[in-house]
Design a protein around this motif. Sequence first.
Motif, PDB file in Angstrom:
ATOM      1  N   GLY A   1      32.570  40.921  35.645  1.00 49.86           N
ATOM      2  CA  GLY A   1      33.226  39.745  36.190  1.00 49.86           C
ATOM      3  C   GLY A   1      34.464  40.073  36.997  1.00 49.86           C
ATOM      4  N   LEU A   2      35.223  41.087  36.581  1.00 54.59           N
ATOM      5  CA  LEU A   2      36.406  41.478  37.349  1.00 54.59           C
ATOM      6  C   LEU A   2      36.018  41.957  38.744  1.00 54.59           C
ATOM      7  CD1 LEU A   2      38.575  43.345  34.686  1.00 54.59           C
ATOM      8  CD2 LEU A   2      39.172  41.233  35.884  1.00 54.59           C
ATOM      9  N   ARG A   3      34.983  42.759  38.800  1.00 53.77           N
ATOM     10  CA  ARG A   3      34.548  43.272  40.097  1.00 53.77           C
ATOM     11  C   ARG A   3      34.011  42.146  40.980  1.00 53.77           C
ATOM     12  NH1 ARG A   3      29.712  47.498  41.175  1.00 53.77           N
ATOM     13  NH2 ARG A   3      30.233  48.115  43.300  1.00 53.77           N
ATOM     14  N   ALA A   4      33.315  41.189  40.383  1.00 57.38           N
ATOM     15  CA  ALA A   4      32.803  40.054  41.154  1.00 57.38           C
ATOM     16  C   ALA A   4      33.954  39.276  41.789  1.00 57.38           C
ATOM     17  CB  ALA A   4      31.966  39.144  40.253  1.00 57.38           C
ATOM     18  N   ALA A   5      35.025  39.038  41.024  1.00 52.43           N
ATOM     19  CA  ALA A   5      36.185  38.348  41.567  1.00 52.43           C
ATOM     20  C   ALA A   5      36.906  39.212  42.596  1.00 52.43           C
ATOM     21  CB  ALA A   5      37.131  37.941  40.443  1.00 52.43           C
ATOM     22  N   ASP A   6      36.949  40.540  42.356  1.00 54.22           N
ATOM     23  CA  ASP A   6      37.514  41.455  43.359  1.00 54.22           C
ATOM     24  C   ASP A   6      36.781  41.280  44.691  1.00 54.22           C
ATOM     25  OD1 ASP A   6      39.268  42.573  41.501  1.00 54.22           O
ATOM     26  OD2 ASP A   6      37.989  44.309  41.088  1.00 54.22           O
ATOM     27  N   TRP A   7      35.461  41.239  44.628  1.00 52.11           N
ATOM     28  CA  TRP A   7      34.677  41.084  45.853  1.00 52.11           C
ATOM     29  C   TRP A   7      35.073  39.824  46.620  1.00 52.11           C
ATOM     30  CZ3 TRP A   7      28.827  42.252  44.495  1.00 52.11           C
ATOM     31  CH2 TRP A   7      28.672  43.631  44.298  1.00 52.11           C
ATOM     32  N   ALA A   8      35.188  38.704  45.895  1.00 56.07           N
ATOM     33  CA  ALA A   8      35.531  37.446  46.562  1.00 56.07           C
ATOM     34  C   ALA A   8      36.903  37.538  47.218  1.00 56.07           C
ATOM     35  CB  ALA A   8      35.491  36.293  45.554  1.00 56.07           C
ATOM     36  N   ALA A   9      37.870  38.116  46.508  1.00 57.07           N
ATOM     37  CA  ALA A   9      39.221  38.237  47.056  1.00 57.07           C
ATOM     38  C   ALA A   9      39.244  39.152  48.275  1.00 57.07           C
ATOM     39  CB  ALA A   9      40.170  38.749  45.976  1.00 57.07           C
ATOM     40  N   LEU A  10      38.598  40.307  48.167  1.00 57.63           N
ATOM     41  CA  LEU A  10      38.611  41.270  49.262  1.00 57.63           C
ATOM     42  C   LEU A  10      37.838  40.755  50.471  1.00 57.63           C
ATOM     43  CD1 LEU A  10      38.089  44.552  47.213  1.00 57.63           C
ATOM     44  CD2 LEU A  10      40.152  43.886  48.477  1.00 57.63           C
ATOM     45  N   PHE A  11      36.773  39.989  50.226  1.00 62.27           N
ATOM     46  CA  PHE A  11      36.011  39.440  51.344  1.00 62.27           C
ATOM     47  C   PHE A  11      36.877  38.510  52.184  1.00 62.27           C
ATOM     48  CE2 PHE A  11      33.409  36.072  53.197  1.00 62.27           C
ATOM     49  CZ  PHE A  11      32.571  36.822  54.006  1.00 62.27           C
TER      50      PHE A  11
END
Length: 448
Positions: free
Chosen positions: A225-235
């Motif tokens: 879940g942390l990585r999924a949220a990282d993806w959204a932020a970085l995108f």
Amino acid sequence: MKSHSSTLLAEVRTFRQNHPDVRYVDLIALDIPGHFYGKRYPIEMLEKVAAGSPLKLPQNAVLLGVQGGLFKIGDYCFNDGDPDANRRLVPGTLKPVSWESQPLGQMLITSDDTEAPIEFEPREVLAKVLERLHHKGIHPVVAFELEFYLFDKKLADGLPQFARDPLSDDADDQPNLHIERLSRFSDVLDDMAQTAKAQGIDITVITAEIGPGQFEINFGHLDDGLRAADWAALFCRSTRGVALKHGYRASFMAKPYLQYPGSGMHVHVSLYDAAGNNLLAAHQQQPLRHAVAGCLELLPHCMPIFSPNHNAFRRLGGTVNAATRASWGFEDRDACVRIPESDPRNLRIEHRLASADANPYLVLAAILVGLEHGLEAKREPIAPLNDDRSSGTDFPVEMLDAVRAMQHQAVLRDKLGAEFVDVYCENKRQDHLAFQQEIHAREYRWFL
């Protein structure tokens, strides 16, 4: 810790070998309003940090308002001496930045998993929720979907202008879902997708949405879940940069046009046990119903997270697929909580209420807390929209009402952390009041 440092050090050294022209790396983290803050480090200093040298930034950088100002929140900011707090590098996030004029790198940093995590840092809030779920044998799988608008790079008297069709040079001012729009804007969209992939983000489906110049990007499902949220932020960060490079302005603003649909953040969540069984599908999907009931019960108290600013509340109601009440339904995009058609293995909820400019760490944390609460309380949900089109419960549609509903909610204070809830609510309250401290020209037209 030693092996952790050696892994980071290897990552930095490999990056330097692959990108010898990069001299600086931006170390970045998301603050409460969902903006990146951080420092630009020489690559040589980054190697020292990876080897174990301390990395410190002001603790109160997390508390910045939308415009970057500091608010007095309890003793923070003005009565605490503005202390530094330790951060750590997030492994696997050191990537090249291709949208700047000079070679550059970027890497996520966080206070979670340090000796003294910042209780109100968004990534730390989500990390604690995920850790608690894992201890209970619950393992979420998550996928984000983000909508955004393309505008012309130049504003007209501060107002956005429609993106120019690169083939005809006409304004893309017609709302549609046509596939041809993907072709007309293929250069910038392809660059956005390729840039995101270079950041390690799994981009899947690209859709032309209803609004003029509006698009949606889907990400792959993740069991982190942390990585999924990282993806959204970085995108969001890379997409804005790529758009400017192509002569556009990309915005995740919730409601840039009153007459057209707003932009949302849709989050798909399924829950599995350690053996890989879908917990929501057990016992004739009874846990699914309990989880939905928990989400709907807490939803009215999470509105400052799902609609984090004045503009985000404008998105609710009156347009396509934007709910006005807490509701759920099977294959129903008018519902806040939609149950997509799927087999038992992939049974999941799609939470559709959050605006695209919401903080992805906090949105996911709030959704997971709702699911967790529902599984524990074991209550039946209200009728789905499929059975009753008027089904639903009211939620606040103004920020100050929403803050009041959130601040003293016992479940949120327990499961998100009382310190976080107090800090977050005061941050939103102060941002809202600051927004009101400007007289709009309309007031003079109406009342002068």
